[in-house]
Design a protein around this motif. Structure first.
Motif, short mmCIF file in Angstrom:
data_model
loop_
_atom_site.label_atom_id
_atom_site.label_comp_id
_atom_site.label_asym_id
_atom_site.label_seq_id
_atom_site.Cartn_x
_atom_site.Cartn_y
_atom_site.Cartn_z
N GLU B 427 0.81 -1.22 0.00
CA GLU B 427 0.00 0.00 0.00
C GLU B 427 0.84 1.27 0.00
N THR B 428 2.08 1.18 0.46
CA THR B 428 2.89 2.40 0.57
C THR B 428 4.22 2.33 -0.18
N GLY B 429 4.66 1.11 -0.51
CA GLY B 429 5.98 0.97 -1.13
C GLY B 429 7.13 1.21 -0.17
N ARG B 430 6.85 1.26 1.12
CA ARG B 430 7.89 1.49 2.12
C ARG B 430 7.90 0.35 3.13
N PRO B 431 9.01 0.03 3.72
CA PRO B 431 10.36 0.52 3.43
C PRO B 431 10.86 -0.07 2.11
N HIS B 432 11.72 0.65 1.45
CA HIS B 432 12.17 0.23 0.13
C HIS B 432 13.69 0.36 0.04
N TYR B 433 14.33 -0.75 -0.29
CA TYR B 433 15.79 -0.71 -0.50
C TYR B 433 16.20 -1.89 -1.36
N PRO B 623 4.06 13.71 5.33
CA PRO B 623 4.00 14.74 6.37
C PRO B 623 4.46 14.24 7.74
N PHE B 624 5.22 13.19 7.77
CA PHE B 624 5.60 12.60 9.06
C PHE B 624 7.04 12.91 9.45
N ILE B 637 7.72 9.92 18.24
CA ILE B 637 8.62 9.64 17.12
C ILE B 637 8.32 8.26 16.55
N CYS B 638 8.09 7.28 17.44
CA CYS B 638 7.71 5.94 16.99
C CYS B 638 6.44 6.00 16.15
N ASP B 639 5.48 6.77 16.61
CA ASP B 639 4.22 6.90 15.90
C ASP B 639 4.44 7.47 14.50
N MET B 640 5.32 8.46 14.41
CA MET B 640 5.62 9.08 13.10
C MET B 640 6.26 8.06 12.17
N GLU B 641 7.16 7.26 12.69
CA GLU B 641 7.83 6.29 11.81
C GLU B 641 6.82 5.28 11.27
N LEU B 642 5.96 4.78 12.13
CA LEU B 642 5.00 3.76 11.68
C LEU B 642 4.04 4.33 10.65
N LYS B 643 3.58 5.55 10.87
CA LYS B 643 2.67 6.18 9.90
C LYS B 643 3.40 6.49 8.59
N SER B 644 4.66 6.89 8.71
CA SER B 644 5.44 7.19 7.52
C SER B 644 5.60 5.95 6.65
N GLY B 647 1.25 4.24 6.48
CA GLY B 647 0.06 5.05 6.29
C GLY B 647 -0.51 5.57 7.61
N PRO B 648 -1.28 6.68 7.53
CA PRO B 648 -1.73 7.36 8.75
C PRO B 648 -2.62 6.51 9.64
N GLU B 649 -3.23 5.48 9.08
CA GLU B 649 -4.11 4.64 9.92
C GLU B 649 -3.32 3.59 10.70
N HIS B 650 -2.03 3.45 10.40
CA HIS B 650 -1.21 2.42 11.05
C HIS B 650 -0.16 3.07 11.95
N GLY B 651 -0.64 3.82 12.93
CA GLY B 651 0.28 4.43 13.90
C GLY B 651 0.55 3.51 15.07
N LEU B 652 1.16 4.07 16.10
CA LEU B 652 1.57 3.27 17.25
C LEU B 652 0.38 2.59 17.93
N GLU B 653 -0.74 3.30 18.03
CA GLU B 653 -1.90 2.70 18.69
C GLU B 653 -2.41 1.49 17.92
N TRP B 654 -2.40 1.57 16.59
CA TRP B 654 -2.82 0.42 15.78
C TRP B 654 -1.90 -0.77 16.04
N PHE B 655 -0.61 -0.50 16.07
CA PHE B 655 0.35 -1.59 16.30
C PHE B 655 0.23 -2.16 17.71
N LYS B 656 -0.08 -1.31 18.67
CA LYS B 656 -0.25 -1.82 20.04
C LYS B 656 -1.39 -2.82 20.10
N GLN B 657 -2.42 -2.57 19.32
CA GLN B 657 -3.55 -3.49 19.29
C GLN B 657 -3.24 -4.75 18.49
N HIS B 658 -2.60 -4.58 17.34
CA HIS B 658 -2.44 -5.69 16.41
C HIS B 658 -1.08 -6.37 16.50
#
Lengths: 97, 865
Positions: B427-433, B623-624, B637-644, B647-658
């Motif tokens: 969905e985001t193409g990230r991380p990419h290397y 925008p992260f 900062i963790c929240d910004m990395e996960l959203k970056s 996507g914005p719906e997959h921040g730290l709170e989403w990961f804490k749940q899932h």
């Protein structure tokens, strides 16, 4: 003349004694010109810190032009007179384990 | 009347997904919390990291969390005298007071010269890597290390895995490999990178019929499960690997020509000085075009048209290809030569070479998810045991040459780097290397654990760092951070400053580096030491300020398993990104070190630098991206990395749940080597210039760098121990990583300590039964183990047939003496106390410390018996 804002982070800023400065470069200005101007201002030690060899940047130097990472010394710094910020940061960490 | 007992009903009963940190394997876990109390830890079956498996260390984490000896308050030293066994006379102070002291010290040093800050960090807790690297960059110091980590295990293994496989380490492609040779490695059988995942994959591979040969002085975790154990003299792995290469090239004339032409620098022409022949116009290396019978730039000729062999005349010069040089180099390195060095019979070396070549099925293909790919189901891997020597680079490189010759490097069934190519979440193409090529066509890794890449190397220059890494560009970790000759070397190379503040996170360098006497002397020279840790350790007893850290069960991290080249299992399957979150609230006054660094950055006045460091390190995208002058918590900062990344719906709170996010791997990612136009060096031409430049700086300062360590082709070069002639010192002491313990960290854990006491190897020195009988020793006897240098340690001997007759195998790194860790105190054998920490015992190529010691063993009599 191209007006370019320089941001020196971490070690580069500490060694230069300033994080922020402005350069006036002849147009068309390239990244190479900005680095030459920084060397002229801060001495050859500055260039030694950021270059891996006389032709290439250190692999652990990051340069951003208006928040876009660049690695090409021929990157044009100012287009259509828009403000340009060049930020440099050395990331000198190794890792083990 | 009988009344049935009723269990009290818990108000809270939840399973929290997080990440283990009992070793750096960082498997995904579920913590069972009942009414605010952690009651059990299990593996998380939803995660690729372990797939629900968890080792003994992982389930024992509960005992470390609730250890009554954990630190709870900041401490200040009141005794100015420092030394081993000297009581620091701690006094408790408030956090405000502690931060005032620490902030002032750091602010002063940064204004004076930021290089005077020396950062030391453990590798066990992978979540510390990013915050501590970023803090170091923001502060402006180039001086950091991870103590024994890297110095013992990674300088060769990670360097060469990076150059040859674009990854931190290598494993067999367990799903397809049919024949694996392990040189001093235990991948999938003990601890370390992706440990629980690899254990499952290795077990499945063995059940499928993968033939596994373990070349190792001791038959333990991997050897015990292998098809065949080949005991060798300690530190001689290169002699066996090169003997096998000789069999392939000169006895079987067997190699994968299309692979070598397209994926290595084998076809590059070389001049009389050993350097590449280069095109005058483009400076690109030349190859011999067999169609036009002329030399052309490598990228102007199709690989199948390139000459791999032969000596070709160019401008009147006789120019062998790099592969031709390799062939000539291997000619005298026969299995018989290998036997004379390693003690492994020539017939065995020859048979292993023959089997490896036959099982490689050169020329065959296989279909993976609709893609037809080269099928090379053989792998030769190495790790700490093989490369923990003065000959670190060549021992590892010689092993990897086997993969290169038969074309099994990163091909189906072959020797895989862990995940060096990632196309990102769908969905985001990230991380990419993706690995990419330099101007010579040689591969640069697309991602690394630190910005100091293994290739391309910088030109050697006068040192600016305590480590002298500037002079030795193949180095990752350097003994000079704690060596007996550091001051002599710093003076020799005019290092313009000395360390003034040491900031430590979780390291116990008194135990993890080498002999404690030497390390203690280096610590006493540093005016101010700050230690952030879970416990008081032997190191912390040299500190001026000690700060109580949260454990992994009390802390956050958005990237406990990233980069994927460190801990995600290799091979087909799924990408998986877990997070770490607190399972319980932090007790006492413990603080997360990542949050503490944010606080310190503000006090020092480097917030902008820190935020920009996170933008760079985490590759945060708008925008992260962090605003430079805004104060963020590490959780933000963790929240910004996960959203970056997701996507914005997959921040730290989403990961804490899932707990995790997953997506399928593609063949183009796993078997990237087939798809990407990059080459790896079977001939390390760049070492010619590296040595000349380094030695030109060193010689005028009375320091000689031996040229033989910088030859483009690998050789066997002896350890210091191989050249000892004392008859009383007749055994090679070496250490191995215990599966039950993690470095010096876990001896205080009572469950793991009890397990280790039941294990016949964990706390003993393993000696061959025949050697023991010769010395009049019985199993369980107390012995003195003494080095040629007169260093002496005590331990119990375990007599066994499962070790080379010249070996003395000891699990590292036990031997605690601090009263602050009463469970750990006095347990096991402190083998590191025998290690010299100096340039003589370090590789002149990558400064890896030599970990084998020639020793004499005698029975303890009198009070010690």
């Amino acid at each position: 003349m191209a007006l370019v804002t320089i941001k020196l982070f971490g070690m580069l800023g500490a060694m230069a004694g300033t994080r922020d400065l402005q350069l006036e470069l002849a147009e068309p200005a390239h990244l190479r010109d900005a680095l030459d101007a920084l060397e002229a201002r801060f001495g050859p030690e500055f260039r030694q810190r950021i270059m891996r060899n006389p032709r290439a940047l250190q692999t652990y130097l990051r340069i951003f032009v208006n928040e876009t990472e660049v690695t090409d010394l021929d990157t044009v710094l100012q287009i259509n007179g828009l403000p340009t910020e060049v930020s440099l940061m050395l990331l000198p960490a190794a890792e083990g384990g | 009347m009988v009344v049935a007992a009723q269990a009290p009903v818990a108000a809270e009963d939840v399973w929290i997904p997080s990440a283990c940190s009992m070793c750096y394997g960082t498997c995904s876990i579920l913590g069972h919390r009942v009414d605010g109390v952690l009651t059990k830890i299990e593996g998380n079956p939803e995660s690729v990291l372990g797939k629900g498996r968890l080792c003994g260390k992982g389930i024992s984490g509960i005992m470390t969390l609730y250890d009554p000896h954990r630190l709870n308050k900041p401490l200040r030293r009141t005794n100015p005298e420092k030394g081993i066994g000297v009581d620091p006379k701690w006094e408790e102070i408030s956090w405000d007071e502690a931060l005032d002291i620490v902030g002032e010290k750091l602010r002063h040093v940064r204004q004076d010269d930021p290089r005077k800050l020396f950062i030391q960090r453990t590798t066990t807790n992978t979540s510390s890597r990013t915050p501590w690297q970023v803090f170091g960059w923001a502060f402006g110091t180039p001086n950091s290390w991870v103590a024994g980590g890297g110095l013992h295990c990674g300088n060769g293994a990670h360097l060469i895995s990076g150059i040859m496989h674009a990854s931190w380490s290598v494993v067999p492609d367990f799903q397809y490999c049919n024949y694996a040779v392990y040189f001093g490695a235990s991948k999938g059988h003990s601890a370390g990178h992706a440990s629980c995942s690899n254990m499952g994959m290795a077990a499945d591979a063995r059940a499928r019929g993968m033939h596994m040969v373990v070349v190792d002085p001791i038959c333990n975790f991997a050897g015990a499960k292998a098809t065949e154990w080949v005991p060798l003299r300690v530190g001689t792995d290169a002699a066996i690997a090169l003997g096998m290469c000789h069999t392939l090239v000169h006895e079987l004339r067997l190699w994968d020509s299309p692979y070598l032409k397209a994926k290595t620098n084998g076809p590059y022409l070389t001049g009389p000085d050993g350097r590449y022949l280069r095109d005058a116009a483009t400076n690109k290396p030349l190859v011999w075009d067999t169609q036009t019978k002329s030399a052309k730039p490598f990228d102007a000729v199709e690989p199948e048209q390139m000459a791999l062999e032969g000596v070709h005349t160019v401008s009147g010069l006789e120019c062998p290809t790099a592969f031709e040089r390799l062939k000539a180099h291997l000619k005298p390195l026969t299995p018989e030569w290998g036997e004379s060095i390693s003690t492994v019979p020539a017939a065995t070396i020859r048979r292993l070479g023959q089997e490896f070549g036959r099982e490689a099925r050169i020329g065959s293909t296989i279909e993976v998810q609709g893609r037809t790919l080269p099928y090379r189901p053989v792998a030769a891997i190495a790790f700490r045991g093989a490369q923990g020597h003065k000959n670190s680079v060549y021992n590892f490189l010689a092993v990897d040459l086997l993969n290169e010759l038969v074309g099994s490097a990163d091909m189906v069934g072959g020797c895989l780097g862990f995940n060096p190519s990632c196309h990102g979440h769908p969905e985001t193409g990230r991380p990419h290397y993706i690995p990419y090529a330099d101007e010579d066509g040689l591969m640069i890794t697309g991602i690394w654990m630190a910005p100091h890449l293994p290739y391309p190397m910088h030109e050697p220059r006068m040192p600016e760092t305590m480590s002298l890494i500037d002079l030795y560009p193949m180095t990752m970790m350097s003994p000079l951070m704690a060596s007996s000759d550091q001051e002599e070397m710093w003076q020799r190379f005019d290092l313009p400053y000395r360390p003034e503040v040491l900031l430590n996170f979780g390291c116990n360098s008194l135990l993890s580096v080498g002999n404690a006497e030497t390390v203690a002397k280096t610590l006493k020279r540093i005016p101010f030491i700050i230690s952030i840790d879970l416990f008081i350790t032997e190191f912390s007893e040299f500190a001026d300020i000690v700060l109580p850290d949260c454990s992994y069960m009390e802390a956050h991290d958005s990237r406990p398993n990233f980069p994927f080249i460190f801990n995600l299992p290799g091979g087909m399957g799924e990408w998986c990104w877990p997070v770490k979150q607190p399972v319980v609230e932090a007790a006492g006054e413990r603080r997360e070190s990542s949050e503490l660094l944010v606080e310190l950055a503000d006090r020092i006045g480097i917030r902008e630098d820190l935020n920009e460091g996170y933008n760079v390190s985490m590759r945060l995208a708008a925008p992260f991206r962090l605003e430079r002058d805004k104060r963020y918590t590490y959780r933000e900062i963790c929240d910004m990395e996960l959203k970056s990344n997701f996507g914005p719906e997959h921040g730290l709170e989403w990961f804490k749940q899932h707990g995790v996010i997953k997506w399928p791997k593609k063949p183009e990612e796993v078997y990237w080597r087939h798809f990407e136009n990059v080459r790896v060096p079977i001939y390390w031409e760049f070492l010619i210039d590296t040595w000349e430049q380094a030695n030109a700086l060193a010689e005028p300062r009375g320091w000689h760098i031996p040229r033989e360590y910088y030859s483009p082709l690998p050789s066997f070069l002896p350890c210091v121990s191989h050249e000892e002639t004392s008859e009383q010192h007749d055994l090679y002491a070496f250490y191995y990583r215990d599966a039950i313990h993690t470095n010096s960290f876990t001896m205080e854990n009572p469950w793991l300590d009890e397990t280790a006491q039941l294990d016949p190897f964990s706390y003993t020195a393993a000696m061959h039964s025949e050697a023991g009988r010769r010395k009049g020793l019985k199993d369980g006897d107390w012995v003195w183990i003494e080095s040629v240098k007169g260093r002496r340690i005590r331990g119990r001997v375990h007599l066994t047939e499962a070790i080379h007759p010249e070996g003395l195998g000891i699990a590292a790194c036990a031997g605690h003496w601090t009263e602050a860790q009463p469970i750990a105190k006095g347990k096991g054998v402190f083998i590191n106390d025998l290690l010299e920490v100096d340039m003589e015992h370090s590789s002149p190529a990558n400064l890896n410390l030599d970990l084998c010691v020639k020793v004499g063993v005698t029975r303890c009599d009198g009070e010690w018996s």
